[in-house]
Design a protein around this motif. Sequence first.
Motif, PDB file in Angstrom:
ATOM      1  N   ALA A   1     -28.337  -4.198  44.633  1.00 48.97           N
ATOM      2  CA  ALA A   1     -27.542  -4.864  45.653  1.00 48.97           C
ATOM      3  C   ALA A   1     -27.847  -6.363  45.637  1.00 48.97           C
ATOM      4  O   ALA A   1     -29.009  -6.766  45.524  1.00 48.97           O
ATOM      5  CB  ALA A   1     -27.844  -4.277  47.022  1.00 48.97           C
ATOM      6  N   GLY A   2     -26.793  -7.160  45.721  1.00 53.06           N
ATOM      7  CA  GLY A   2     -26.924  -8.606  45.634  1.00 53.06           C
ATOM      8  C   GLY A   2     -26.752  -9.154  44.235  1.00 53.06           C
ATOM      9  O   GLY A   2     -26.641 -10.371  44.056  1.00 53.06           O
ATOM     10  N   GLY A   3     -26.732  -8.261  43.260  1.00 53.21           N
ATOM     11  CA  GLY A   3     -26.596  -8.676  41.876  1.00 53.21           C
ATOM     12  C   GLY A   3     -25.153  -8.888  41.463  1.00 53.21           C
ATOM     13  O   GLY A   3     -24.227  -8.818  42.283  1.00 53.21           O
TER      14      GLY A   3
ATOM     15  N   GLY B   1     -13.934 -13.467  48.247  1.00 54.54           N
ATOM     16  CA  GLY B   1     -15.077 -14.363  48.330  1.00 54.54           C
ATOM     17  C   GLY B   1     -16.268 -13.927  47.491  1.00 54.54           C
ATOM     18  O   GLY B   1     -17.199 -14.701  47.290  1.00 54.54           O
ATOM     19  N   ARG B   2     -16.238 -12.693  47.001  1.00 59.29           N
ATOM     20  CA  ARG B   2     -17.334 -12.188  46.163  1.00 59.29           C
ATOM     21  C   ARG B   2     -16.867 -11.898  44.733  1.00 59.29           C
ATOM     22  O   ARG B   2     -17.649 -12.055  43.779  1.00 59.29           O
ATOM     23  CB  ARG B   2     -17.909 -10.891  46.763  1.00 59.29           C
TER      24      ARG B   2
ATOM     25  N   LEU C   1     -22.994  -7.967  44.959  1.00 56.94           N
ATOM     26  CA  LEU C   1     -22.554  -6.562  45.004  1.00 56.94           C
ATOM     27  C   LEU C   1     -23.270  -5.801  46.104  1.00 56.94           C
ATOM     28  O   LEU C   1     -24.451  -6.035  46.393  1.00 56.94           O
ATOM     29  CB  LEU C   1     -22.790  -5.909  43.649  1.00 56.94           C
ATOM     30  N   LYS C   2     -22.524  -4.872  46.701  1.00 55.76           N
ATOM     31  CA  LYS C   2     -23.026  -4.031  47.776  1.00 55.76           C
ATOM     32  C   LYS C   2     -22.981  -2.569  47.332  1.00 55.76           C
ATOM     33  O   LYS C   2     -22.172  -2.210  46.480  1.00 55.76           O
ATOM     34  CB  LYS C   2     -22.149  -4.206  49.016  1.00 55.76           C
TER      35      LYS C   2
ATOM     36  N   SER D   1     -27.462  -0.086  43.427  1.00 56.46           N
ATOM     37  CA  SER D   1     -28.597   0.506  44.136  1.00 56.46           C
ATOM     38  C   SER D   1     -28.994  -0.367  45.321  1.00 56.46           C
ATOM     39  O   SER D   1     -28.945  -1.599  45.242  1.00 56.46           O
ATOM     40  CB  SER D   1     -29.780   0.686  43.196  1.00 56.46           C
ATOM     41  N   SER D   2     -29.399   0.262  46.385  1.00 50.66           N
ATOM     42  CA  SER D   2     -29.775  -0.487  47.593  1.00 50.66           C
ATOM     43  C   SER D   2     -31.263  -0.796  47.612  1.00 50.66           C
ATOM     44  O   SER D   2     -32.022  -0.316  46.796  1.00 50.66           O
ATOM     45  CB  SER D   2     -29.405   0.325  48.828  1.00 50.66           C
TER      46      SER D   2
END
Length: 124
Positions: A14-16, A66-67, A86-87, A123-124
């Motif tokens: 996540a965030g990648g 926006g992402r 990414l979420k 993955s979180s």
Amino acid sequence: QVQLVESGGGLVQAGGSLRLSCAASGRAFSSYAMGWFRQVPGKVREFVAAISWNGGSTYYADTVKGRFTISRDNAKNTMYLQMNSLKPEDAAVYLCACATGRLLRDSTRDYGDWGQGTQVTVSS
């Protein structure tokens, strides 16, 4: 008919970020709008983003605005989807599709050719 092959999926935290590609062959790729959709088992196919025939216009689902960034290189017959921040809820099979016309569309009914998809896991 256009043949479409997606690549670039994978596992990311996540965030990648990931960059998907869609290579096209067949009828004139540059004459048609293109789109990305995603699908999770048991759910309907969801619109993600679309790009006009010449790349001059783009349209995004609110969930990715926006992402994600959609782009295309008509000289290479390739479309891209840059996915940032990414979420876990972005995890799905991502499919590229060729529209039946030049203008932006967000309904699966307006797309006639589809790739097989590439899996994105977050993955979180």
